[in-house]
Design an enzyme around this catalytic site. Structure first.
Site, PDB file in Angstrom:
ATOM      1  N   ARG A 115       0.820  -1.199   0.000  1.00 45.22           N
ATOM      2  CA  ARG A 115       0.000   0.000   0.000  1.00 45.22           C
ATOM      3  C   ARG A 115       0.862   1.260   0.000  1.00 45.22           C
ATOM      4  O   ARG A 115       2.093   1.188   0.061  1.00 45.22           O
ATOM      5  CB  ARG A 115      -0.933  -0.037   1.209  1.00 45.22           C
ATOM      6  N   LYS A 130       2.225  -0.809   4.615  1.00 45.85           N
ATOM      7  CA  LYS A 130       1.648   0.514   4.393  1.00 45.85           C
ATOM      8  C   LYS A 130       2.493   1.547   5.120  1.00 45.85           C
ATOM      9  O   LYS A 130       2.839   1.371   6.283  1.00 45.85           O
ATOM     10  CB  LYS A 130       0.199   0.542   4.901  1.00 45.85           C
ATOM     11  N   HIS A 136       5.778 -14.240   4.899  1.00 45.74           N
ATOM     12  CA  HIS A 136       4.371 -14.581   4.720  1.00 45.74           C
ATOM     13  C   HIS A 136       3.516 -14.137   5.913  1.00 45.74           C
ATOM     14  O   HIS A 136       3.988 -13.990   7.029  1.00 45.74           O
ATOM     15  CB  HIS A 136       4.177 -16.087   4.514  1.00 45.74           C
ATOM     16  N   TYR A 165       1.500  -8.210   8.632  1.00 44.50           N
ATOM     17  CA  TYR A 165       1.112  -6.829   8.348  1.00 44.50           C
ATOM     18  C   TYR A 165       2.108  -5.892   9.009  1.00 44.50           C
ATOM     19  O   TYR A 165       2.314  -5.945  10.231  1.00 44.50           O
ATOM     20  CB  TYR A 165      -0.298  -6.507   8.851  1.00 44.50           C
ATOM     21  N   ASN A 205      -0.842  -0.526  14.857  1.00 46.39           N
ATOM     22  CA  ASN A 205      -0.487   0.878  14.687  1.00 46.39           C
ATOM     23  C   ASN A 205      -1.643   1.851  14.915  1.00 46.39           C
ATOM     24  O   ASN A 205      -1.444   3.063  14.881  1.00 46.39           O
ATOM     25  CB  ASN A 205       0.088   1.096  13.278  1.00 46.39           C
ATOM     26  N   ALA A 233       8.250 -15.874  19.943  1.00 46.29           N
ATOM     27  CA  ALA A 233       7.014 -16.206  19.239  1.00 46.29           C
ATOM     28  C   ALA A 233       5.816 -16.116  20.176  1.00 46.29           C
ATOM     29  O   ALA A 233       5.876 -16.519  21.330  1.00 46.29           O
ATOM     30  CB  ALA A 233       7.112 -17.611  18.653  1.00 46.29           C
TER      31      ALA A 233
END
Length: 252
Positions: free
Chosen positions: A115, A133, A145, A148, A168, A205
């Site tokens: 984006r 983004k 993979h 975001y 965010n 993790a």
């Protein structure tokens, strides 16, 4: 069901479509004559797009607006790039890029959503089902993979485990995440911005990181595991019986 159109309207529509197809093919022919490899008529390129000789544009690719494609790039198949720059030697496979600058020798895709205001340096990999983004990625980052990354600044040679999310947005304001060089972000890490991860740091993790992680530290934010013996037994009895009944019915 749509209403039938008149022969006159059909003829006018076909003429309009033929003109659009002819104009599209003229653009493809111009790029081919300039040394761009295009082997499919399914490619669509806007008039303002600039493509360097030696680039390969594969089937189903759409290049829109003020897009610039560098030499040696392989774009497609089934890729949409709009108002973006893709530097030399980069591969973009089955992905969408909007208003961004992709650096040289990147590997983008498949199924990546880049984006607006994403900027990558040399050798970055954004893989399957990654979304970015308004973020900057320094040299050599690997985001393979299911991740975001938004409103973030990422140092060089970081590795992101699958399921990483930068949190965010709090419903009112956006905040940034800052990640140093050589960091390892563990699978299913939530980075709740504003937050900083120092150079060479790890996150464990499954952690939700809400405080800064110092350089060379391991950030762990998860509850100690507790096992309740026998808790699943009654549930499993009914589940197993149901599946065994289904299996017996299917074998008849």
């Amino acid at each position: 069901m749509q209403n039938p159109i008149s022969e006159q309207a059909r003829a006018a529509a076909l003429a309009q479509l033929d003109a659009a197809e002819a104009a599209r093919e003229d653009i493809l022919v111009q790029h081919i004559a300039n040394g761009v490899c295009i082997n499919s008529r399914t490619v669509q390129i806007d008039p303002e797009v600039v493509i360097a000789p030696g680039a390969v544009i594969l089937a189903g690719t759409i290049l829109r607006g003020k897009t610039v494609i560098g030499a040696g790039c392989v774009i497609g198949p089934n890729t949409l790039i709009e108002d973006s720059t893709v530097d030399e030697g980069t591969t973009v496979n089955a992905s969408q890029i909007y208003g961004s600058h992709i650096g040289p020798h990147n590997n983008i895709g498949p199924f990546t959503h880049v984006r607006v205001n994403t900027v990558t340096d040399y050798g970055v990999h954004l893989g399957a089902y990654v979304e970015t983004k308004n973020s900057n990625f320094a040299r050599g980052n690997t985001v393979s993979h299911l991740t975001y990354i938004g409103d973030s600044d990422v140092g060089k040679y970081c590795n992101f485990g699958c399921g990483t999310v930068t949190c965010n947005y709090d419903g009112k304001d956006k905040f940034r995440t800052q990640i140093g060089d050589y960091c390892f972000i563990g699978c299913n890490t939530n980075l709740v911005a504003p937050v900083k991860v120092g150079d060479g740091a790890y996150t464990a993790a499954g952690s939700t990181i809400t405080k800064d992680v110092p350089a060379q530290a391991l950030g762990i934010a998860r509850e100690r595991q507790t096992n309740l013996d026998g808790w699943a037994e009654p549930k499993m009895e009914a589940y197993i019986a149901k599946k065994q009944k289904l299996e017996n019915e299917q074998s008849k």
